[in-house]
Scaffold this motif. Structure first.
Motif: not given
Length: 86
Positions: A7, A11, A14-15
């Motif tokens: 995760d 993340a 994803g940013l």
């Protein structure tokens, strides 16, 4: 409380996907800081190094204050770098 590594990695990617501009600006600021810090510390370090080597060549013991000056400047730049990186 465990940290899910997958995760955390997701993340970060994803940013990059959601806000690529902010990631590029962050990278540019860090790079600019690194260049500026190097431009400030390099002449000081090279001057102190040449003095140190001249003293060693002449058989004179090195002056600890010479190295301490470089170290104090390096510590100040490290503190500034911590603020830039935060």
């Amino acid at each position: 409380m465990a940290i899910a590594i997958a995760d955390a990695v997701a993340a970060g990617f994803g940013l990059i996907r959601k806000r690529p501009g902010s990631v590029l600006v962050w990278g540019a600021v860090r790079t600019l800081y690194s260049f500026c810090a190097f431009a400030l510390i390099a002449p000081l370090f090279l001057a102190r190094l040449s003095d140190f080597l001249a003293r060693v060549r002449d058989g004179v013991p090195p002056d600890p204050a010479t190295i301490a000056g470089v170290q104090s400047a390096n510590i100040l730049l490290s503190i500034a770098g911590a603020f830039v990186g935060a």
